[in-house]
Write a protein that holds these residues in place. Sequence first.
Motif, PDB file in Angstrom:
ATOM      1  N   TRP A   1       2.445   5.721  -7.790  1.00 26.39           N
ATOM      2  CA  TRP A   1       1.483   6.599  -8.442  1.00 26.39           C
ATOM      3  C   TRP A   1       1.997   8.029  -8.507  1.00 26.39           C
ATOM      4  CZ3 TRP A   1      -3.824   4.866  -6.041  1.00 26.39           C
ATOM      5  CH2 TRP A   1      -4.287   3.765  -6.755  1.00 26.39           C
ATOM      6  N   SER A   2       2.698   8.392  -7.458  1.00 29.19           N
ATOM      7  CA  SER A   2       3.204   9.753  -7.410  1.00 29.19           C
ATOM      8  C   SER A   2       4.281   9.949  -8.459  1.00 29.19           C
ATOM      9  CB  SER A   2       3.772  10.010  -6.018  1.00 29.19           C
ATOM     10  OG  SER A   2       3.942  11.359  -5.822  1.00 29.19           O
TER      11      SER A   2
ATOM     12  N   MET B   1       2.520   1.847  -3.286  1.00 30.44           N
ATOM     13  CA  MET B   1       1.590   2.266  -4.333  1.00 30.44           C
ATOM     14  C   MET B   1       1.493   3.783  -4.421  1.00 30.44           C
ATOM     15  SD  MET B   1      -1.320  -0.590  -4.275  1.00 30.44           S
ATOM     16  CE  MET B   1      -2.720   0.497  -4.198  1.00 30.44           C
ATOM     17  N   MET B   2       1.471   4.423  -3.252  1.00 25.14           N
ATOM     18  CA  MET B   2       1.372   5.885  -3.278  1.00 25.14           C
ATOM     19  C   MET B   2       2.589   6.494  -3.955  1.00 25.14           C
ATOM     20  SD  MET B   2      -0.454   7.605  -0.047  1.00 25.14           S
ATOM     21  CE  MET B   2      -0.001   6.632   1.339  1.00 25.14           C
ATOM     22  N   ILE B   3       3.756   5.887  -3.670  1.00 19.75           N
ATOM     23  CA  ILE B   3       4.981   6.432  -4.260  1.00 19.75           C
ATOM     24  C   ILE B   3       4.994   6.181  -5.760  1.00 19.75           C
ATOM     25  CG2 ILE B   3       7.497   6.281  -4.235  1.00 19.75           C
ATOM     26  CD1 ILE B   3       7.263   5.500  -1.299  1.00 19.75           C
TER      27      ILE B   3
ATOM     28  N   LEU C   1       0.832  -1.207   0.000  1.00 16.40           N
ATOM     29  CA  LEU C   1       0.000   0.000   0.000  1.00 16.40           C
ATOM     30  C   LEU C   1       0.864   1.252   0.000  1.00 16.40           C
ATOM     31  CD1 LEU C   1      -2.781  -0.866   2.599  1.00 16.40           C
ATOM     32  CD2 LEU C   1      -3.060  -0.504   0.161  1.00 16.40           C
ATOM     33  N   PHE C   2       1.907   1.199   0.816  1.00 16.63           N
ATOM     34  CA  PHE C   2       2.783   2.354   0.927  1.00 16.63           C
ATOM     35  C   PHE C   2       3.478   2.633  -0.404  1.00 16.63           C
ATOM     36  CE2 PHE C   2       7.048   4.054   1.951  1.00 16.63           C
ATOM     37  CZ  PHE C   2       6.640   5.276   2.444  1.00 16.63           C
TER      38      PHE C   2
END
Lengths: 509, 176
Positions: B40-41, B36-38, B33-34
Motif C-alpha cells: 500500500w505504501s 500489505m503495508m509495504i 499483513l506485513f
Amino acid sequence: MATQQLAFRTCPTTGFKVHLRAEKLIVANAVTAVVFLTLGGIMALLIALTRWEAVHLLSADWYYRLLGAHGMTMLVYWIVFFEIAGLYFGGAVVLNSRLPKPGLGWLAFALMLTGAVMSNVMVLIGQATVMFTAYVPLKAHPLYYLGVVLFAVGAFIAVGLFFASLVVAKVEKRYEGSLPLFTYGLMAAAIIAVFTLVGGVITFVPALLWSLGIFKLYDPGAYRVFFWAFGHPAQQVNLAAMVAIWYALSSLMVGAKPVNEKLSRVAFLLYILFINLGSIHHLLVDPGLHTADRILNTSYFFYLAVVGSMIHAFSIPAGIEIAQRAKGYTHGIFQWLIKAPWKEPGFSALVISMVLFGFLGGVTGVLQGTMQLNILVHNTLRVPAHFHMTVVAGTTLAFMGISYYLIPLMVRRNLVGKAWASVQPYIYGGGLALLFFGMYGAGSLGVPRRTWDTTYSQSIVPGPVFGGEVNIFLALLGIGAVIAVIGGAIFVILMVLTLFFGKKVPIKA
Amino acid sequence: MSTLTPPERVWWKPLGKEEKIWLTVSIIWALVLFSMMIVWSAAAKQDTPTETYKISTTEFQQLTNTFVQKYQVGQVNGVPVVRPPAGGDVYLLARQFQWYPILELKKGQTYRIHLSSADVQHGFSLQPMNMNFQVLPDYDYVIRLTPAQTGEFYIVCNEFCGLGHHLMSGKIIVKE
Ligand code: HEM
Ligand SMILES: [Cu+2]
Ligand SMILES: [Cu+2]
C-alpha cells in the motif's frame, strides 16, 4: 497456636503453602485494586451517560475531569494494584515459597497508594485536566506528575520483590525443575513491566521539571515518543498477565494442562522480545516519523508478537478440549464444549474474555494499527472501542474471573453469592460488547473521542458536522455502559460481602 | 501437572501436527499483513505524509497571517475565508479553539497544506471524509491534498486541547 507465630499455612482447597506475610500484602493490593475499580466504574457510568447525547449528563468541565480520572484509575491503578497482588501470588504462593522482605512490599504499596491518590485528587479538583496521556504542552499541576512518578517507583519496587521471590524459591528449592507456566507468564509480564516503568520515569520526570518551570521546553513530538514507550508496553504487561491468568483459569476450571509447554513458553518469549515495537502505532499520523520506521515498528517486527497471541489462542482452547475429552465428553465435535462448566464464573469469564479480546480487541487492533487504515481511526471513538475490548473485556474480566477464587482463598472466607457470580461475567461481557458496537459505529462515522459534545452548535463555525445516525450509536454506547456497570457492580458487591461476611475457613499450619 | 505446578523435567517436546499447521498459517498470515503495508505504501497514494519541518509557533502564526492577508476573499462569523492560488502552499493554524482560517479550494488541484498549532496539541479531523492527523506546536506538518468533490467540509479537533475542545471546528469549501 496464635496466627502471628505461623509463617505458613496450608490452603485447604489448593494445598498451596501460603506465606502469611505475603498473604497480607496480596489482600491489601487486591482490595485496593477493587476500590479503584469501583471509583473508575462510577466515573465510567457518568462519562458514558454524558456521551449518550439524549442524556448528556455532566457539564463539560466535569466530563473532562472524570474522563481523565477514569482512564488513570482504571488503566493504571486498578490494573497495576491487581497485577502486583497477582505477582506476589505467583511468585510466593504458587511456588509454596515466601516473599523475601515483605517490608519492602509495604513500602511499595504506600508509594503506589500515595501517588495514585495524589494524582487523582489533582485531576478531580481541576488542576490536571490533561487526560491520562498528558500530552505536552498541555500542563498539569506538578503534584500530578509527582503522583505518577511515585506510583511508578512503588510499582518498580514491587516488581523487584517478585523477582527476588523467584530467586528465593529457586535457592531454597521450594519447587523442582522449571517454573510453572502461570508464574512463567507472570515473569514475562514483570520483565516487560521493567522497561515500561523505566519509560514512565523517562516521560514523567522531565514533565515534572517542566511543569515546575525548571525545564523551559519539552518537545511535544519527543514527549509522544517517550510517553508511548511507556504507555504501549504497559498494555503488554496487561496482556501477558491476562494470558497467564487464562492458563491458570483453564487449569482451575477443567484441569487443563499445557498442550505443549515449549510452544506456550516461546509465545511468552515472543511477547518479551517484540512487544515494545508496536509503540509507534500510537504515532501513525504524527509528523516527523519515517514511513519505514512506522511500518517496521508498528508491525511488531513482522507481527511476531501477534504470532505469540495466535499460539495462546490455540493452546488454551486445545488444553481445555483435551481435559474435557479425558473426562469422557467425547461425543461429536462439541460435546466437550457444551458440557463445560458454564456456570462457574471462572470458566465463563475465561471464555468471554478470550472471545472478546481476540475477535473484537485483537482484530480491531491489528486493523487500526495498519499505517494506512490508521488515518481513518486516529482519535475517533474507534480507539476506545478497541481498547475496551482488550483491557476491559479481556484483562479486567479475566482478573474478575480469577478473583472469585483468589480472593476467598487469600481472605480465608467462602465466596458469598455464587449464583450472582455465575451470571456476572455474562452481564459484564454483554454490556461491554454493546459499548463496543456503539463506540465503533460512531467512531467509524468520524465521531471524536474525548469530546463532550459533537453537535458543534456553539462553535464559531457551527455544525451539524455529523448526521443523526451517530445518535443511535451513542445511545448504544450509553445502554451498553449501563449494563456493563451493573455487571461490574455485582462483582464489587460480591467481593465486599465476601471480605466482611463470607463464612470463615479455619486455618491449618 | 497443570499450569500452576512445575512441568515435567523435560518439557521441550516436539510440536504436534495440528500445532505445526496452526503455527505455519499464523506466520504466513503475519507476513501477508506485513507486506500489505509495504504494498500500500509503494503502490497507493494514501500514505501518511512524511514531510515535516521544525518551526516556532510565532513564525508559523506569522506565515498564516501573511497568507490570510494575501488571499482573503470574505469572512464567516469573523473568521476569514481564504482562496489560495491553485496548487500552492496553504497554512492552517490550529489554536484553542478554532481552525484558522476557512479555506476555499479548487476541485482537482493539489495543495500543500501546512498544519501546525499555536498552543497545545490538536487533532485535524476532516469530516465526512474522516481523515485524521495529529497536529503539534513547533512542527510544520505538510499534507498534500487534492479535493476530489465539491462541497463544504468540516474540520473538527479530535485531540483534547482544553475545556473548549468540543467547540473547535473549521471548514474547507471546495469549488469547481
Ligand atoms: C463498565 C465498564 C466501563 C465503561 C462503561 C467504560 C466507558 C468508557 C467511556 C464512555 C469512555 C469515554 C470515551 C470518550 O468519551 O472518549 C471511556 C474511556 C476510557 N476507558 Fe473506560 N469504561 C469502562 C471500564 C474501563 C476499564 C476497566 C478500563 C481500564 C482497564 C477503562 C479504560 C479507559 C480508558 C483508558 C479511557 C480513555 C480515557 C481518555 O481518553 O483519556 N475503562 N470508558
Ligand atoms: Cu500500543
Ligand atoms: Cu481539541
